[in-house]
Design an enzyme around this catalytic site. Structure first.
Site, mmCIF file in Angstrom:
data_model
loop_
_atom_site.group_PDB
_atom_site.id
_atom_site.type_symbol
_atom_site.label_atom_id
_atom_site.label_comp_id
_atom_site.label_asym_id
_atom_site.label_seq_id
_atom_site.Cartn_x
_atom_site.Cartn_y
_atom_site.Cartn_z
ATOM 1 N N GLY A 39 28.563 -42.635 30.283
ATOM 2 C CA GLY A 39 29.826 -42.375 29.601
ATOM 3 C C GLY A 39 30.896 -43.410 29.865
ATOM 4 O O GLY A 39 32.086 -43.132 29.696
ATOM 5 N N THR A 72 31.821 -46.227 28.289
ATOM 6 C CA THR A 72 32.653 -46.674 27.170
ATOM 7 C C THR A 72 33.678 -45.619 26.782
ATOM 8 O O THR A 72 34.856 -45.930 26.551
ATOM 9 C CB THR A 72 31.770 -47.040 25.963
ATOM 10 O OG1 THR A 72 30.888 -48.102 26.338
ATOM 11 C CG2 THR A 72 32.616 -47.481 24.787
ATOM 12 N N VAL A 73 33.265 -44.365 26.718
ATOM 13 C CA VAL A 73 34.204 -43.286 26.406
ATOM 14 C C VAL A 73 35.255 -43.174 27.510
ATOM 15 O O VAL A 73 36.444 -42.966 27.234
ATOM 16 C CB VAL A 73 33.453 -41.955 26.214
ATOM 17 C CG1 VAL A 73 34.432 -40.795 26.045
ATOM 18 C CG2 VAL A 73 32.546 -42.036 25.001
ATOM 19 N N LYS A 103 35.203 -56.540 26.902
ATOM 20 C CA LYS A 103 33.771 -56.422 27.211
ATOM 21 C C LYS A 103 33.258 -57.825 27.489
ATOM 22 O O LYS A 103 33.097 -58.631 26.575
ATOM 23 C CB LYS A 103 33.023 -55.809 26.017
ATOM 24 C CG LYS A 103 31.532 -55.569 26.282
ATOM 25 C CD LYS A 103 31.314 -54.400 27.224
ATOM 26 C CE LYS A 103 29.826 -54.082 27.371
ATOM 27 N NZ LYS A 103 29.588 -52.927 28.248
ATOM 28 N N THR A 155 25.245 -56.282 24.909
ATOM 29 C CA THR A 155 23.842 -56.485 24.548
ATOM 30 C C THR A 155 23.370 -55.363 23.626
ATOM 31 O O THR A 155 23.875 -54.240 23.664
ATOM 32 C CB THR A 155 22.922 -56.520 25.784
ATOM 33 O OG1 THR A 155 22.946 -55.238 26.428
ATOM 34 C CG2 THR A 155 23.350 -57.597 26.766
ATOM 35 N N ASP A 172 30.662 -51.826 22.227
ATOM 36 C CA ASP A 172 31.580 -51.024 23.035
ATOM 37 C C ASP A 172 33.041 -51.218 22.643
ATOM 38 O O ASP A 172 33.811 -50.254 22.605
ATOM 39 C CB ASP A 172 31.369 -51.335 24.518
ATOM 40 C CG ASP A 172 30.007 -50.878 25.007
ATOM 41 O OD1 ASP A 172 29.366 -50.070 24.305
ATOM 42 O OD2 ASP A 172 29.577 -51.314 26.083
ATOM 43 N N ALA A 213 28.636 -53.960 32.287
ATOM 44 C CA ALA A 213 27.383 -53.593 31.632
ATOM 45 C C ALA A 213 26.539 -52.806 32.626
ATOM 46 O O ALA A 213 26.215 -53.316 33.698
ATOM 47 C CB ALA A 213 26.634 -54.847 31.185
ATOM 48 N N PRO A 265 35.021 -34.261 28.726
ATOM 49 C CA PRO A 265 34.035 -33.352 28.122
ATOM 50 C C PRO A 265 32.970 -34.137 27.377
ATOM 51 O O PRO A 265 33.234 -35.204 26.811
ATOM 52 C CB PRO A 265 34.875 -32.497 27.173
ATOM 53 C CG PRO A 265 36.137 -33.254 26.951
ATOM 54 C CD PRO A 265 36.373 -34.070 28.179
ATOM 55 N N GLU A 266 31.756 -33.616 27.361
ATOM 56 C CA GLU A 266 30.641 -34.353 26.772
ATOM 57 C C GLU A 266 30.827 -34.616 25.279
ATOM 58 O O GLU A 266 30.215 -35.530 24.727
ATOM 59 C CB GLU A 266 29.317 -33.616 27.021
ATOM 60 C CG GLU A 266 29.213 -32.260 26.365
ATOM 61 C CD GLU A 266 27.877 -31.586 26.651
ATOM 62 O OE1 GLU A 266 27.016 -32.233 27.281
ATOM 63 O OE2 GLU A 266 27.713 -30.420 26.257
#
Length: 221
Positions: free
Chosen positions: A13, A15-16, A36, A40, A48, A108, A196-197
């Site tokens: 998670g 990037t979020v 970033k 890749t 991202d 990364a 949260p997911e």
């Protein structure tokens, strides 16, 4: 101010979490620039920094990319492309910093994934004298991964601002519930909150609201 966002592994998670931190800091009045260093395995027009922009509206900077979804040094080697160079990468990131700016550098994979054969995101953070935010998984096995990551960072003289849970299920299982209390104890750093997911699927407004509810960044410069 430059902050490096790393993870305890791939698909935790990161990037979020980077987007959430960017959103909260922007709301506090910071000029935030997501960066970033190496992307890749993504086609042109995605990646991202694109994901962060969709969630926050903040346009980021990507410094290098390679076609296959592998560790950057291996992806570069297989593509017959030059690997990133340490001094050049650090200089380019440093040039993006400025007064009242917060540059969020998303690594990364994990802390010791190779950006080049002789370069990790830990090396980049050390050269930039930048603190770390560590994004962690929360389920079974997460305690070991988080403690290893924080220990490796401290062994290299890096400062860890805190942990962020990258994806918290709506109904966490027993291991996840117990880990929320154990993570700060075993790592010695604060758990700044858990996203949260479903956060990465929200629209921009709801994502910002979710990030503000989830994260306590009062100790983050």
């Amino acid at each position: 101010m430059i902050i490096v966002v790393t993870g305890t592994g791939t698909d935790v998670g990161k990037t979020v979490a980077t987007a959430a931190v960017a959103s909260v800091l922007r709301d506090r009045g910071h000029t935030v620039l997501p960066v970033k260093p190496v992307q890749t395995g993504e086609p042109e027009g995605s990646g991202d920094v694109v994901s962060v922009e969709k969630l926050t509206g903040l346009r980021g900077v990507e410094l290098a990319r390679y076609p296959e979804p592998l560790a950057p040094n291996i992806a570069a080697r297989r593509a017959g492309m030059p690997q990133v160079e340490r001094a050049d990468l650090v200089a380019r990131i440093r040039e993006l910093d400025g007064p009242d700016h917060t540059v969020l550098v998303e690594g990364a994979g994990g802390l010791l994934v190779r950006l080049a054969d002789d370069l990790t995101i830990a090396d980049v953070a050390a050269d930039l004298d930048a603190p770390l935010l560590v994004v962690t998984s929360l389920g079974l096995g997460s305690l070991n991964a988080a403690e290893l990551t924080v220990s490796a960072a401290h062994a290299r003289g890096l400062r860890v601002l805190g942990l962020i849970g990258g994806s918290l299920p709506a109904e966490p299982d027993l291991a996840t519930r117990e880990n929320l209390a154990e993570l700060p104890r075993v790592t010695g750093v604060r758990l700044l909150g858990c996203l949260p997911e479903s956060a990465g699927t929200l629209d921009r407004r709801k994502f910002g609201e979710s990030a503000r509810r989830a994260l306590d960044l009062r100790d983050v410069p």
